[in-house]
Design a protein around this motif. Structure first.
Motif, PDB file in Angstrom:
ATOM      1  N   GLY A 163       0.770  -1.195   0.125  1.00 18.03           N
ATOM      2  CA  GLY A 163      -0.126  -0.096  -0.140  1.00 18.03           C
ATOM      3  C   GLY A 163       0.713   1.196  -0.038  1.00 18.03           C
ATOM      4  N   ALA A 173       2.011   2.973   2.192  1.00 23.08           N
ATOM      5  CA  ALA A 173       2.655   3.156   3.701  1.00 23.08           C
ATOM      6  C   ALA A 173       3.789   3.911   3.405  1.00 23.08           C
ATOM      7  CB  ALA A 173       2.803   1.803   4.305  1.00 23.08           C
ATOM      8  N   PRO A 226       4.480   0.215   8.994  1.00 24.25           N
ATOM      9  CA  PRO A 226       3.095   0.276   9.204  1.00 24.25           C
ATOM     10  C   PRO A 226       2.806   0.107  10.579  1.00 24.25           C
ATOM     11  CG  PRO A 226       3.960  -1.921   8.127  1.00 24.25           C
ATOM     12  CD  PRO A 226       4.976  -0.816   8.412  1.00 24.25           C
ATOM     13  N   SER A 227       1.694   1.044  11.060  1.00 22.23           N
ATOM     14  CA  SER A 227       1.142   0.776  12.350  1.00 22.23           C
ATOM     15  C   SER A 227       0.168  -0.384  12.343  1.00 22.23           C
ATOM     16  CB  SER A 227       0.249   2.155  12.589  1.00 22.23           C
ATOM     17  OG  SER A 227      -0.831   1.878  11.720  1.00 22.23           O
ATOM     18  N   ASP A 234      -2.837  -0.137  10.345  1.00 21.47           N
ATOM     19  CA  ASP A 234      -2.669  -0.461   9.191  1.00 21.47           C
ATOM     20  C   ASP A 234      -2.505  -1.638   8.938  1.00 21.47           C
ATOM     21  OD1 ASP A 234      -2.534   2.207   8.081  1.00 21.47           O
ATOM     22  OD2 ASP A 234      -0.478   2.626   8.407  1.00 21.47           O
ATOM     23  N   ALA A 235      -1.668  -2.608   9.634  1.00 17.05           N
ATOM     24  CA  ALA A 235      -1.456  -3.879   9.508  1.00 17.05           C
ATOM     25  C   ALA A 235      -2.836  -4.636   9.403  1.00 17.05           C
ATOM     26  CB  ALA A 235      -0.511  -4.350  10.407  1.00 17.05           C
ATOM     27  N   ARG A 270      -5.827  -3.350   8.585  1.00 16.99           N
ATOM     28  CA  ARG A 270      -6.385  -2.980   7.499  1.00 16.99           C
ATOM     29  C   ARG A 270      -6.223  -3.743   6.381  1.00 16.99           C
ATOM     30  NH1 ARG A 270      -5.781   2.624   6.456  1.00 16.99           N
ATOM     31  NH2 ARG A 270      -4.708   1.919   4.727  1.00 16.99           N
ATOM     32  N   TYR A 271      -4.746  -3.875   6.093  1.00 21.31           N
ATOM     33  CA  TYR A 271      -4.215  -4.643   4.948  1.00 21.31           C
ATOM     34  C   TYR A 271      -4.680  -6.140   5.127  1.00 21.31           C
ATOM     35  CZ  TYR A 271      -1.419  -0.549   3.999  1.00 21.31           C
ATOM     36  OH  TYR A 271      -0.896   0.745   3.574  1.00 21.31           O
ATOM     37  N   GLN A 309      -8.296  -6.608   4.149  1.00 28.18           N
ATOM     38  CA  GLN A 309      -8.237  -6.228   2.576  1.00 28.18           C
ATOM     39  C   GLN A 309      -7.778  -7.623   1.991  1.00 28.18           C
ATOM     40  OE1 GLN A 309      -6.236  -3.094   0.880  1.00 28.18           O
ATOM     41  NE2 GLN A 309      -7.598  -2.988  -0.976  1.00 28.18           N
TER      42      GLN A 309
END
Lengths: 281, 314
Positions: free
Chosen positions: B9, B11, B15-16, B19-20, B22-23, B26
């Motif tokens: 992404g 990023a 990555p926080s 974020d992790a 969310r990825y 996804q």
């Protein structure tokens, strides 16, 4: 040298004219049955059996059409056919596009096996499964129901195949870019894939409309009540019951073609285009 | 692969945890996506095609008239087929019908496609006329054909009598009924073959012909060594579709001749329908269906292999 060239040009032109004349004659033969249906539909009734029916009717009795519609429930057959066809087209085109897209653009476990299963569905003759299919439809309580005709044919293997072939050529980069921008998969599908797929959608709409409007075997076993009859079933019924009233039968047969003829004229140019773009070559 | 790319992404830096997460979500969703997309189709196929196919095999091993309980009889239905003269006749009718319609519709369709690929006056209109029968329903076609071929008042006999021939019993004699059906089928099928060949012809690059002409190839040689080989995929497709189609021809015959006179135009599918819905012999009808299925499968696989081999050599 020059004489040779002009002789070539002359034979070329003669040849083209010859081919053209042959094609026109052939087209005349091909079109004759449709013309004859029309000619019979508008003839005075007694002229049909006189044996001296000319190629052009002695007079045009347009009232034959209104007479025919007045005697048989043609309008309700047409309504039934239209309801079935419109729902079927919307459902089939939507799910075939989704399915074909998944097969063209995603890698997932079991994809090839599943695609093979779709293709094998193409090879299963309808009559092979007609007995159990009848039982399934009956168990689901869908006999003499619109859904009993719509659902069994809603997944169309041929359509999935065409969509897949078409969508393989959509660039992956486009889809990846949208994903990186955070678009959802459904949004990508509707905002990017669908607009790019207009030609194949047109072909799918034409074919699905044609298949469903013209379908006979499935409605024949599912629609057990006369009021649920489709145009095709009605036409067959007339042929059985009014074996000698050719004016009426031809009038109804002609009217049964009207929706297809409209679709055909409207989308005609997409046929060749779409077929050549869909890998059907 | 697509998933891996998604994980890359926008990023910046490490990555926080959010974020992790969310990825990860996804990626999971993307993994599910294709299955969700094919699910409606597969569900419908399973209920209305694959399950009925298995069920047909189950029924084919039983004796069942729909109202009584099915009785297991093993392969008896299949054994009965071997001695059923009607089955053999419907099989031979189907074979004659297929041999007559498939090669002819391909040949005429090809000739038309080549002719209509030239720059001719009214080309689009001519193409439309040849394609028109394809969009007409088989029921309507059958009704028109029954009227044209009508023994007493049909226009064909009227015209023939005017030039001193006939009348011919087109639909009431066994010999001519099948012939009339074949002619009617050709009327329907030629246009489809033409369109597929046209599409294929238009995808052939003109440079091949330029090269062939430079080498001094005659027009027949150009057709023989350029056009025909490049049309092979189209021919293969039309052959398969044509045979599957003619093995399954139903409505046209059901409406036009009803399989008669006698059983002279009864095809396998007619006989299956008769056995199931008129004779109430569900098991026997299903056994015939399975035989038909296997025949189509074998034919398709043979064609497939043959085609593959030719392509390997070429």
């Amino acid at each position: 040298m020059i004489a040779g060239t002009s002789r070539n040009a002359l034979t070329g032109r003669l040849e083209t004219t010859g081919i053209w004349l042959l094609l026109v004659a052939g087209a005349g033969i091909m079109f004759f049955p449709v013309y004859w249906m029309f000619a019979t539909a508008v003839r005075p009734k007694d002229e049909v059996f006189s044996g001296a029916a000319g190629l052009i009717p002695s007079s045009f009795v347009w009232q034959n059409f209104t007479d025919a519609i007045g005697r048989v429930p043609f309008l309700s057959w047409t309504m039934n056919s239209l309801i079935i066809t419109v729902f079927a087209v919307v459902i089939t085109v939507t799910i075939n596009l989704l399915c074909g897209y998944a097969f063209a653009k995603f890698r997932f476990a079991g994809r090839d096996i599943l695609f093979l299963a779709v293709l094998s569905a193409l090879m299963i003759p309808f009559q092979v499964i007609i007995v159990p299919l009848f039982l399934v439809v009956s168990e689901l309580g869908l006999l003499s129901d619109y859904w009993g005709v719509i659902l069994p044919r809603a997944a169309e293997a041929f359509g999935i195949f065409m969509v897949r072939q078409f969508m393989v050529s959509i660039p992956d980069e486009l889809l990846e870019a949208a994903r990186i921008d955070g678009a959802s998969e459904l949004k990508i599908f509707f905002k990017i894939v669908v607009p790019l797929s207009k030609p194949i959608i047109a072909v799918l709409v034409i074919f699905t409309f044609m298949w469903r409007w013209n379908d006979f075997a499935l409605p024949l076993v599912v629609m057990m009540k006369h009021e649920m009859y489709t145009v095709q079933l009605g036409l067959n019924l007339l042929r059985g019951q009014f074996n000698t009233e050719w004016t009426m039968i031809m009038a109804i047969a002609l009217l049964s073609l009207v929706p297809m003829l409209i679709i055909f004229t409207f989308f005609q140019r997409y046929f060749v285009q779409g077929i050549s773009g869909s890998g059907l070559k | 692969m697509a998933i891996a790319e998604n994980l890359r992404g926008p990023a910046v830096g490490r990555p926080s945890a959010a974020d992790a997460r969310r990825y990860w979500l996804q990626a999971r969703r993307n993994q599910l996506t294709p299955y969700l997309f094919i699910a409606p189709n597969m569900a419908l196929f399973s209920v209305f095609v694959f399950f009925p196919l298995l069920y047909a095999f189950y029924i084919s091993l039983r004796e069942w008239s729909l109202i009584d309980t099915p009785r297991y009889i093993g392969l008896e239905n299949y054994a009965r087929l071997a001695h059923d003269a009607l089955f053999w006749q419907s099989l031979s009718n189907t074979a004659i019908y297929s041999f007559a319609t498939v090669p002819m519709s391909l040949a005429i369709g090809l000739v038309l496609a080549i002719a209509l690929n030239r720059d001719l006056l009214g080309r689009t209109l001519l193409r439309s006329v040849f394609f028109l029968p394809v969009v007409i329903s088989n029921v309507a076609t059958a009704v028109i054909a029954a009227w044209l071929f009508n023994d007493n008042y049909g226009v064909i006999n009227t015209l023939l009598q005017q030039i001193g021939i006939g009348p011919v019993a087109w639909l009431s004699s066994p010999r001519w009924a099948l012939f009339s059906l074949i002619v009617t089928s050709l009327w329907v099928r030629i246009g489809f073959c033409m369109v597929v060949y046209l599409a294929a012809l238009q995808s052939i690059s003109p440079t091949y012909y330029d090269a062939a002409q430079m080498d001094g190839a005659s027009r027949w040689q150009q057709f023989r060594f350029v056009t025909w080989p490049l049309l092979r995929p189209a021919t293969f497709l039309l052959l398969i579709l044509g045979v599957i189609h003619s093995f399954q021809v139903f409505d046209l015959i059901y409406v036009m001749t009803g399989g008669g006179p006698g059983f002279s135009t009864t095809m396998i599918v007619q006989y299956i329908y008769q056995a199931a819905f008129v004779g109430s012999e569900m098991g026997y009808a299903s056994a015939m269906g399975m035989v038909l299925f296997v025949m189509i499968l074998i034919f398709t696989l043979l064609q497939w292999r043959g085609n593959r081999r030719v392509e390997d050599v070429a």
